[in-house]
Write a protein that holds these residues in place. Structure first.
Motif, PDB file in Angstrom:
ATOM      1  N   GLY A   1       0.889  -1.201  -0.021  1.00 34.70           N
ATOM      2  CA  GLY A   1      -0.096  -0.132  -0.018  1.00 34.70           C
ATOM      3  C   GLY A   1       0.841   1.228   0.100  1.00 34.70           C
TER       4      GLY A   1
ATOM      5  N   VAL B   1      -0.311   2.013  -4.812  1.00 38.45           N
ATOM      6  CA  VAL B   1      -1.626   2.872  -4.840  1.00 38.45           C
ATOM      7  C   VAL B   1      -1.634   3.210  -6.295  1.00 38.45           C
ATOM      8  CG1 VAL B   1      -2.598   5.032  -4.252  1.00 38.45           C
ATOM      9  CG2 VAL B   1      -1.564   3.272  -2.445  1.00 38.45           C
TER      10      VAL B   1
ATOM     11  N   LEU C   1      -2.599  -5.070   1.882  1.00 43.27           N
ATOM     12  CA  LEU C   1      -1.666  -4.173   2.582  1.00 43.27           C
ATOM     13  C   LEU C   1      -0.671  -5.035   3.491  1.00 43.27           C
ATOM     14  CD1 LEU C   1      -3.449  -2.116   1.463  1.00 43.27           C
ATOM     15  CD2 LEU C   1      -2.834  -0.704   3.513  1.00 43.27           C
TER      16      LEU C   1
ATOM     17  N   SER D   1      -1.595   0.862   7.209  1.00 46.48           N
ATOM     18  CA  SER D   1      -2.697   1.806   6.424  1.00 46.48           C
ATOM     19  C   SER D   1      -1.830   1.853   4.976  1.00 46.48           C
ATOM     20  CB  SER D   1      -2.847   3.125   7.215  1.00 46.48           C
ATOM     21  OG  SER D   1      -1.478   3.628   7.565  1.00 46.48           O
ATOM     22  N   LEU D   2      -2.665   2.796   4.194  1.00 45.91           N
ATOM     23  CA  LEU D   2      -2.304   3.017   2.999  1.00 45.91           C
ATOM     24  C   LEU D   2      -0.787   4.081   3.384  1.00 45.91           C
ATOM     25  CD1 LEU D   2      -5.579   4.008   0.906  1.00 45.91           C
ATOM     26  CD2 LEU D   2      -3.819   2.121   0.463  1.00 45.91           C
TER      27      LEU D   2
ATOM     28  N   ARG E   1      -4.631  10.110   3.695  1.00 43.20           N
ATOM     29  CA  ARG E   1      -4.801   8.750   3.664  1.00 43.20           C
ATOM     30  C   ARG E   1      -6.019   8.320   3.746  1.00 43.20           C
ATOM     31  NH1 ARG E   1       0.331   6.856   5.408  1.00 43.20           N
ATOM     32  NH2 ARG E   1       1.310   8.498   7.090  1.00 43.20           N
TER      33      ARG E   1
ATOM     34  N   ALA F   1      -8.117   6.537   0.347  1.00 41.27           N
ATOM     35  CA  ALA F   1      -8.671   5.231   0.651  1.00 41.27           C
ATOM     36  C   ALA F   1     -10.287   5.124   0.162  1.00 41.27           C
ATOM     37  CB  ALA F   1      -8.693   4.816   2.079  1.00 41.27           C
TER      38      ALA F   1
ATOM     39  N   VAL G   1      -9.624  -3.045  -1.172  1.00 44.03           N
ATOM     40  CA  VAL G   1      -8.451  -2.750  -0.194  1.00 44.03           C
ATOM     41  C   VAL G   1      -8.545  -3.845   0.981  1.00 44.03           C
ATOM     42  CG1 VAL G   1      -7.143  -1.367   1.012  1.00 44.03           C
ATOM     43  CG2 VAL G   1      -8.560  -0.271  -0.928  1.00 44.03           C
TER      44      VAL G   1
ATOM     45  N   TYR H   1      -6.753  -4.527   4.365  1.00 42.67           N
ATOM     46  CA  TYR H   1      -5.750  -3.938   5.145  1.00 42.67           C
ATOM     47  C   TYR H   1      -5.110  -4.951   6.190  1.00 42.67           C
ATOM     48  CZ  TYR H   1      -7.895   0.633   3.857  1.00 42.67           C
ATOM     49  OH  TYR H   1      -8.210   1.649   3.295  1.00 42.67           O
TER      50      TYR H   1
END
Length: 288
Positions: free
Chosen positions: A185, A190, A207, A211-212, A223, A227, A237, A239
């Motif tokens: 991520g 991304v 991921l 988190s991204l 972020r 998302a 996505v 996580y």
């Protein structure tokens, strides 16, 4: 070729600036240095020292523009890959052409000299290239970076050759996947999630991080916005499932393979992009 000049027969040369790496960044650094009046050398290890022969970053940038120009924001239409390839080739060709046109006169005038072969530091300001020794007050490293490959993935399995990619090899995918699973991520993961979804592929982003863009100096609101945009265009996505426990390459060329995530869920996909980071391509320079 205009931007190629082998000088390995020369023994020792002094320059103001030595640029290691003859891609777009290295050539621009050399051009700017020469324009400021410095005596410049460029060292390029690939393709017999041909400059501008091994660019990488421009591919993702050209693909990004292609996805915006040819695709849709919702990803509801699949774009023919031949159209994507033509767009990227034309965009990159024009960009490289401009760089070459600005750089070529400096080579012709002798303000920049190019050396073919791998470089090795033999002193704090001294580099060996073949039989030549280059000395300079300033050394600029523009050797690029290489993708990090997770050891648990089957990189050496011939069956995975057109199924498993990293951030270096994805540029040669040669088709628009039906379903691509992207591991990572960060910025690259991304970016390709947006690119491939806009072109019409189904995308799952898993991921390894909480988190991204984890670890990047990015505001939490940004972020969340990213998302939200990914969710809005249909990117799934995940996580907490970023660790791929096992991977089964396709049984037929370009067919579907399967990955098993940390949660135990198995996902079928016809392309896996593992984009878990990059590191500087300086191992051969003996920097220590």
């Amino acid at each position: 070729m205009l931007l190629r000049r082998a000088l390995s027969s020369l023994s020792s040369r002094r320059f103001d600036v030595v640029v290691v790496g003859g891609g777009p960044v290295g050539c621009e650094a050399a051009r700017l240095s020469a324009t400021l009046g410095h005596k410049v050398a460029v060292v390029e290890a690939t393709r017999d020292g041909a400059l501008l022969a091994a660019p990488t970053g421009w591919v993702s940038k050209a693909l990004r523009f292609a996805s915006r120009e040819l695709g849709t924001a919702s990803g509801d239409r699949r774009v023919p890959w031949r159209d994507v390839g033509a767009y990227v080739e034309n965009t990159a060709g024009r960009a490289l052409g401009k760089t070459a046109a600005a750089f070529a006169p400096l080579v012709e005038e002798g303000r920049v000299e190019a050396f073919a072969g791998p470089a090795t530091f033999v002193g704090e300001n001294t580099i060996a290239v073949g039989d030549a020794t280059l000395e300079a007050a300033t050394v600029f490293l523009a050797t690029g970076s290489t993708g990090t490959r997770v050891p648990s993935l089957p990189w050496d399995d011939p069956a995975a050759a057109e199924w498993l990619y990293d951030s270096d090899t994805i540029m040669g995918v040669g088709r628009l996947p039906e379903h691509v699973l992207i591991q990572g991520g960060g910025v690259i993961g991304v970016e390709y999630a947006f690119i491939l979804r806009h072109l019409g592929a189904r995308v799952t982003l898993v991921l390894r991080e909480p988190s991204l863009l984890d670890g990047k100096a990015v505001d939490d609101d940004i972020r969340s916005a990213i998302a939200g945009r990914l969710e809005k265009i249909g990117v799934a996505v995940r996580y907490e499932d970023g660790d791929i426990v096992s991977a089964e390459p396709p049984r037929t060329p370009r067919g579907p393979g399967r990955v098993v995530l940390g949660s135990g869920e198995a996902i079928a996909c016809d392309v896996v992009l593992s984009a878990v980071g990059r590191s500087g391509a300086t191992a051969s320079l003996d920097l220590a």
